[in-house]
Design a protein around this motif. Structure first.
Motif, PDB file in Angstrom:
ATOM      1  N   ALA A  14      32.747  43.837  54.592  1.00 33.93           N
ATOM      2  CA  ALA A  14      32.556  44.307  55.962  1.00 33.93           C
ATOM      3  C   ALA A  14      31.083  44.393  56.348  1.00 33.93           C
ATOM      4  O   ALA A  14      30.760  44.402  57.535  1.00 33.93           O
ATOM      5  CB  ALA A  14      33.225  45.662  56.150  1.00 33.93           C
ATOM      6  N   LEU A  15      30.188  44.436  55.366  1.00 32.05           N
ATOM      7  CA  LEU A  15      28.760  44.505  55.673  1.00 32.05           C
ATOM      8  C   LEU A  15      28.296  43.257  56.416  1.00 32.05           C
ATOM      9  O   LEU A  15      27.440  43.332  57.287  1.00 32.05           O
ATOM     10  CB  LEU A  15      27.935  44.689  54.400  1.00 32.05           C
ATOM     11  N   GLY A  16      28.852  42.109  56.023  1.00 30.28           N
ATOM     12  CA  GLY A  16      28.539  40.871  56.711  1.00 30.28           C
ATOM     13  C   GLY A  16      27.146  40.321  56.489  1.00 30.28           C
ATOM     14  O   GLY A  16      26.762  39.345  57.106  1.00 30.28           O
ATOM     15  N   ASP A  17      26.360  40.917  55.607  1.00 30.09           N
ATOM     16  CA  ASP A  17      24.991  40.467  55.369  1.00 30.09           C
ATOM     17  C   ASP A  17      24.896  39.334  54.350  1.00 30.09           C
ATOM     18  O   ASP A  17      23.813  38.827  54.104  1.00 30.09           O
ATOM     19  CB  ASP A  17      24.132  41.632  54.866  1.00 30.09           C
ATOM     20  N   PHE A  18      26.014  38.946  53.769  1.00 30.52           N
ATOM     21  CA  PHE A  18      26.013  37.933  52.713  1.00 30.52           C
ATOM     22  C   PHE A  18      27.383  37.274  52.645  1.00 30.52           C
ATOM     23  O   PHE A  18      28.351  37.765  53.218  1.00 30.52           O
ATOM     24  CB  PHE A  18      25.658  38.561  51.356  1.00 30.52           C
ATOM     25  N   ASP A  19      27.446  36.161  51.936  1.00 32.50           N
ATOM     26  CA  ASP A  19      28.718  35.485  51.700  1.00 32.50           C
ATOM     27  C   ASP A  19      29.312  36.004  50.403  1.00 32.50           C
ATOM     28  O   ASP A  19      28.688  35.880  49.346  1.00 32.50           O
ATOM     29  CB  ASP A  19      28.521  33.972  51.596  1.00 32.50           C
ATOM     30  N   LEU A  20      30.472  36.580  50.474  1.00 28.85           N
ATOM     31  CA  LEU A  20      31.163  37.087  49.291  1.00 28.85           C
ATOM     32  C   LEU A  20      31.934  35.918  48.678  1.00 28.85           C
ATOM     33  O   LEU A  20      32.970  35.513  49.189  1.00 28.85           O
ATOM     34  CB  LEU A  20      32.117  38.217  49.684  1.00 28.85           C
ATOM     35  N   VAL A  21      31.383  35.329  47.612  1.00 29.30           N
ATOM     36  CA  VAL A  21      31.999  34.128  47.040  1.00 29.30           C
ATOM     37  C   VAL A  21      32.704  34.389  45.721  1.00 29.30           C
ATOM     38  O   VAL A  21      33.539  33.602  45.300  1.00 29.30           O
ATOM     39  CB  VAL A  21      30.970  32.993  46.868  1.00 29.30           C
ATOM     40  N   ALA A  22      32.364  35.495  45.046  1.00 31.37           N
ATOM     41  CA  ALA A  22      33.002  35.804  43.764  1.00 31.37           C
ATOM     42  C   ALA A  22      32.956  37.307  43.534  1.00 31.37           C
ATOM     43  O   ALA A  22      32.060  37.994  44.007  1.00 31.37           O
ATOM     44  CB  ALA A  22      32.310  35.087  42.610  1.00 31.37           C
ATOM     45  N   ALA A  23      33.949  37.788  42.801  1.00 31.77           N
ATOM     46  CA  ALA A  23      34.001  39.210  42.454  1.00 31.77           C
ATOM     47  C   ALA A  23      34.530  39.335  41.030  1.00 31.77           C
ATOM     48  O   ALA A  23      35.372  38.549  40.603  1.00 31.77           O
ATOM     49  CB  ALA A  23      34.908  39.967  43.418  1.00 31.77           C
ATOM     50  N   PHE A  24      34.011  40.295  40.306  1.00 38.80           N
ATOM     51  CA  PHE A  24      34.454  40.557  38.945  1.00 38.80           C
ATOM     52  C   PHE A  24      35.059  41.955  38.900  1.00 38.80           C
ATOM     53  O   PHE A  24      34.516  42.887  39.471  1.00 38.80           O
ATOM     54  CB  PHE A  24      33.279  40.460  37.961  1.00 38.80           C
ATOM     55  N   GLY A  25      36.184  42.079  38.229  1.00 38.65           N
ATOM     56  CA  GLY A  25      36.863  43.358  38.161  1.00 38.65           C
ATOM     57  C   GLY A  25      37.272  43.701  36.744  1.00 38.65           C
ATOM     58  O   GLY A  25      37.048  42.936  35.818  1.00 38.65           O
TER      59      GLY A  25
END
Length: 66
Positions: A14-25
């Motif tokens: 939701a911040l929109g300041d970057f492209d969220l391309v990957a996440a680690f969980g």
């Protein structure tokens, strides 16, 4: 999780300041979908943000997708 109970991945996106391309969980799923910690979540594409998600304990293929 934020104070208004938004998932951390949703809050970051939701911040929109970057492209969220990957996440680690964690091993039990990025969104807590696996209750048994002996079950490792497979890599998947988040249906909301279209980002690649991987368990920190698994293998992650960092090659770009075509």
């Amino acid at each position: 999780m934020t104070r208004d109970l938004a998932h951390s991945l949703d809050a970051l996106a939701a911040l929109g300041d970057f492209d969220l391309v990957a996440a680690f969980g964690p091993q039990h799923g990025l969104r807590g979908d696996k209750q048994d910690n002996m079950v490792e979540s497979p890599d998947f594409t988040d249906p909301v943000h279209q980002s690649r998600c991987s368990a920190c304990t698994g293998k992650f293929d960092a090659r770009p997708r075509r």
